[in-house]
Design a protein around this motif. Structure first.
Motif, PDB file in Angstrom:
ATOM      1  N   UNK A  97       0.844  -1.202   0.000  1.00  0.00           N
ATOM      2  CA  UNK A  97       0.000   0.000   0.000  1.00  0.00           C
ATOM      3  C   UNK A  97       0.879   1.252   0.000  1.00  0.00           C
ATOM      4  N   UNK A  98       0.481   2.206  -0.825  1.00  0.00           N
ATOM      5  CA  UNK A  98       1.248   3.444  -0.958  1.00  0.00           C
ATOM      6  C   UNK A  98       0.276   4.574  -1.266  1.00  0.00           C
ATOM      7  N   UNK A  99       0.423   5.732  -0.630  1.00  0.00           N
ATOM      8  CA  UNK A  99      -0.492   6.840  -0.884  1.00  0.00           C
ATOM      9  C   UNK A  99      -0.589   7.165  -2.373  1.00  0.00           C
ATOM     10  N   UNK A 100      -1.807   7.324  -2.859  1.00  0.00           N
ATOM     11  CA  UNK A 100      -2.029   7.692  -4.244  1.00  0.00           C
ATOM     12  C   UNK A 100      -2.098   6.532  -5.212  1.00  0.00           C
ATOM     13  N   UNK A 101      -1.839   5.314  -4.738  1.00  0.00           N
ATOM     14  CA  UNK A 101      -1.856   4.140  -5.616  1.00  0.00           C
ATOM     15  C   UNK A 101      -3.177   3.386  -5.438  1.00  0.00           C
ATOM     16  N   UNK A 102      -3.822   3.091  -6.568  1.00  0.00           N
ATOM     17  CA  UNK A 102      -5.076   2.340  -6.546  1.00  0.00           C
ATOM     18  C   UNK A 102      -4.858   0.953  -7.149  1.00  0.00           C
ATOM     19  N   UNK A 103      -5.519  -0.018  -6.558  1.00  0.00           N
ATOM     20  CA  UNK A 103      -5.392  -1.413  -6.967  1.00  0.00           C
ATOM     21  C   UNK A 103      -6.721  -1.914  -7.515  1.00  0.00           C
ATOM     22  N   UNK A 104      -6.661  -2.631  -8.622  1.00  0.00           N
ATOM     23  CA  UNK A 104      -7.854  -3.202  -9.236  1.00  0.00           C
ATOM     24  C   UNK A 104      -7.674  -4.721  -9.288  1.00  0.00           C
ATOM     25  N   UNK A 105      -8.415  -5.423  -8.445  1.00  0.00           N
ATOM     26  CA  UNK A 105      -8.306  -6.873  -8.368  1.00  0.00           C
ATOM     27  C   UNK A 105      -9.433  -7.497  -9.190  1.00  0.00           C
ATOM     28  N   UNK A 106      -9.048  -8.181 -10.254  1.00  0.00           N
ATOM     29  CA  UNK A 106     -10.022  -8.757 -11.183  1.00  0.00           C
ATOM     30  C   UNK A 106     -10.073 -10.270 -10.977  1.00  0.00           C
ATOM     31  N   UNK A 107     -11.259 -10.805 -10.754  1.00  0.00           N
ATOM     32  CA  UNK A 107     -11.396 -12.256 -10.586  1.00  0.00           C
ATOM     33  C   UNK A 107     -12.866 -12.632 -10.690  1.00  0.00           C
ATOM     34  N   UNK A 108     -13.117 -13.944 -10.660  1.00  0.00           N
ATOM     35  CA  UNK A 108     -14.474 -14.438 -10.746  1.00  0.00           C
ATOM     36  C   UNK A 108     -15.256 -14.090  -9.479  1.00  0.00           C
ATOM     37  N   UNK A 148     -15.157   0.709 -12.937  1.00  0.00           N
ATOM     38  CA  UNK A 148     -14.634   0.617 -11.562  1.00  0.00           C
ATOM     39  C   UNK A 148     -13.644   1.728 -11.245  1.00  0.00           C
ATOM     40  N   UNK A 149     -13.814   2.889 -11.868  1.00  0.00           N
ATOM     41  CA  UNK A 149     -12.984   4.069 -11.613  1.00  0.00           C
ATOM     42  C   UNK A 149     -11.553   3.925 -12.104  1.00  0.00           C
ATOM     43  N   UNK A 150     -11.303   2.987 -12.999  1.00  0.00           N
ATOM     44  CA  UNK A 150      -9.981   2.867 -13.600  1.00  0.00           C
ATOM     45  C   UNK A 150      -9.723   4.071 -14.499  1.00  0.00           C
ATOM     46  N   UNK A 151      -8.514   4.646 -14.407  1.00  0.00           N
ATOM     47  CA  UNK A 151      -8.153   5.826 -15.203  1.00  0.00           C
ATOM     48  C   UNK A 151      -7.300   5.371 -16.381  1.00  0.00           C
ATOM     49  N   UNK A 152      -7.869   5.403 -17.570  1.00  0.00           N
ATOM     50  CA  UNK A 152      -7.179   4.856 -18.750  1.00  0.00           C
ATOM     51  C   UNK A 152      -6.005   5.712 -19.211  1.00  0.00           C
ATOM     52  N   UNK A 153      -5.875   6.924 -18.678  1.00  0.00           N
ATOM     53  CA  UNK A 153      -4.757   7.788 -19.065  1.00  0.00           C
ATOM     54  C   UNK A 153      -3.567   7.671 -18.114  1.00  0.00           C
ATOM     55  N   UNK A 154      -3.718   6.888 -17.059  1.00  0.00           N
ATOM     56  CA  UNK A 154      -2.650   6.754 -16.068  1.00  0.00           C
ATOM     57  C   UNK A 154      -1.817   5.504 -16.341  1.00  0.00           C
ATOM     58  N   UNK A 155      -0.491   5.607 -16.340  1.00  0.00           N
ATOM     59  CA  UNK A 155       0.361   4.420 -16.495  1.00  0.00           C
ATOM     60  C   UNK A 155       0.007   3.373 -15.439  1.00  0.00           C
ATOM     61  N   UNK A 156      -0.045   2.134 -15.863  1.00  0.00           N
ATOM     62  CA  UNK A 156      -0.550   1.064 -15.002  1.00  0.00           C
ATOM     63  C   UNK A 156       0.354  -0.164 -15.078  1.00  0.00           C
ATOM     64  N   UNK A 157       0.496  -0.864 -13.956  1.00  0.00           N
ATOM     65  CA  UNK A 157       1.147  -2.171 -13.954  1.00  0.00           C
ATOM     66  C   UNK A 157       0.053  -3.220 -14.033  1.00  0.00           C
ATOM     67  N   UNK A 179      -6.654  -5.727 -22.007  1.00  0.00           N
ATOM     68  CA  UNK A 179      -5.758  -4.970 -21.124  1.00  0.00           C
ATOM     69  C   UNK A 179      -4.976  -3.938 -21.924  1.00  0.00           C
ATOM     70  N   UNK A 180      -4.521  -4.334 -23.106  1.00  0.00           N
ATOM     71  CA  UNK A 180      -3.764  -3.412 -23.958  1.00  0.00           C
ATOM     72  C   UNK A 180      -4.620  -2.217 -24.355  1.00  0.00           C
ATOM     73  N   UNK A 181      -5.915  -2.437 -24.553  1.00  0.00           N
ATOM     74  CA  UNK A 181      -6.795  -1.355 -25.016  1.00  0.00           C
ATOM     75  C   UNK A 181      -6.966  -0.250 -23.974  1.00  0.00           C
ATOM     76  N   UNK A 182      -6.696  -0.560 -22.696  1.00  0.00           N
ATOM     77  CA  UNK A 182      -6.838   0.460 -21.649  1.00  0.00           C
ATOM     78  C   UNK A 182      -5.489   0.851 -21.057  1.00  0.00           C
ATOM     79  N   UNK A 183      -4.410   0.375 -21.657  1.00  0.00           N
ATOM     80  CA  UNK A 183      -3.066   0.664 -21.134  1.00  0.00           C
ATOM     81  C   UNK A 183      -2.542   1.982 -21.687  1.00  0.00           C
ATOM     82  N   UNK A 184      -2.289   2.922 -20.797  1.00  0.00           N
ATOM     83  CA  UNK A 184      -1.727   4.210 -21.204  1.00  0.00           C
ATOM     84  C   UNK A 184      -0.240   4.047 -21.497  1.00  0.00           C
ATOM     85  N   UNK A 185       0.325   5.019 -22.189  1.00  0.00           N
ATOM     86  CA  UNK A 185       1.764   5.014 -22.445  1.00  0.00           C
ATOM     87  C   UNK A 185       2.508   4.944 -21.114  1.00  0.00           C
ATOM     88  N   UNK A 186       3.520   4.097 -21.053  1.00  0.00           N
ATOM     89  CA  UNK A 186       4.282   3.933 -19.828  1.00  0.00           C
ATOM     90  C   UNK A 186       3.797   2.791 -18.960  1.00  0.00           C
TER      91      UNK A 186
END
Length: 205
Positions: A97-108, A148-157, A179-186
């Motif tokens: 956990x780190x301030x400003x970092x959001x996590x998106x857990x995808x599963x069934x 789910x509030x994912x920001x498509x312009x933000x670099x993502x792991x 995943x590639x379709x929502x992956x921002x540069x970086x």
């Protein structure tokens, strides 16, 4: 085995991986909460026993270390979003956990529902974790993320750990394209692929 991707039951494989991880020494951040990660893991594992030092334990240890390094490295470089495809009972969102970092857990749905109930019962805060329900064989993950509030312009792991082996090639191709379709540069992708039984001449580096 029951509890695999898309069969509508809680993932037995995710539970076993969680049991192995309780035996490993892992890094964390000063802002992280490894204690809550361990509490969740112990609640999930219960009385299940695994063999430390077994071939599977060695494999899971190496895989866990790789993805922990990927997360630490990405967050230190300023990545502000992490998407875990097939999250299971993973606790990286707590441990790192780190301030400003959001996590998106995808599963069934079944595994996600069970995990959320455990976190609620244990009193573990999840304000920075977005739980995204998706069956990779049927659902559009890119759409589910957008809702789910994912920001498509933000670099993502993007993390795909221990998922590939359970997906048909067409499903895997579709997931990676989504995943590639929502992956921002970086953005970055960390993925594990089994090559056991594949001739060395055909193994992808």
């Amino acid at each position: 085995r029951r509890g695999q991707v898309g069969d509508g039951t809680v993932s037995a494989t995710a539970r076993a991986v969680t049991a192995y991880r309780l035996n490993f020494e892992r890094p964390t951040f000063s802002t992280g909460d490894p204690t809550s990660d361990d509490r969740l893991a112990r609640d999930v594992v219960g009385s299940e026993k695994v063999r430390p030092g077994s071939r599977m334990s060695i494999y899971v240890a190496a895989r866990t270390a790789f993805f922990d390094r990927a997360v630490v490295s990405s967050l230190k470089r300023g990545i502000s979003q992490v998407v875990i495809a097939g999250a299971g009972y993973d606790g990286q969102a707590l441990r790192f956990a780190k301030p400003g970092v959001h996590w998106f857990e995808v599963d069934q749905l079944a595994t996600q529902t069970d995990k959320r109930e455990r976190l609620r019962r244990l009193g573990i805060a999840t304000t920075k974790i977005h739980f995204v329900f998706a069956d990779f064989r049927r659902d559009d993950v890119s759409k589910a993320l957008a809702e789910s509030d994912f920001v498509s312009t933000a670099p993502t792991l993007f993390i795909c750990e221990g998922v590939v082996v359970y997906l048909e090639k067409l499903v895997l191709d579709s997931l990676l394209q989504q995943l590639r379709s929502v992956a921002a540069r970086g953005s970055e992708l960390a993925i594990s692929c089994s090559i056991e039984g594949v001739p060395s001449s055909r193994r992808r580096k």
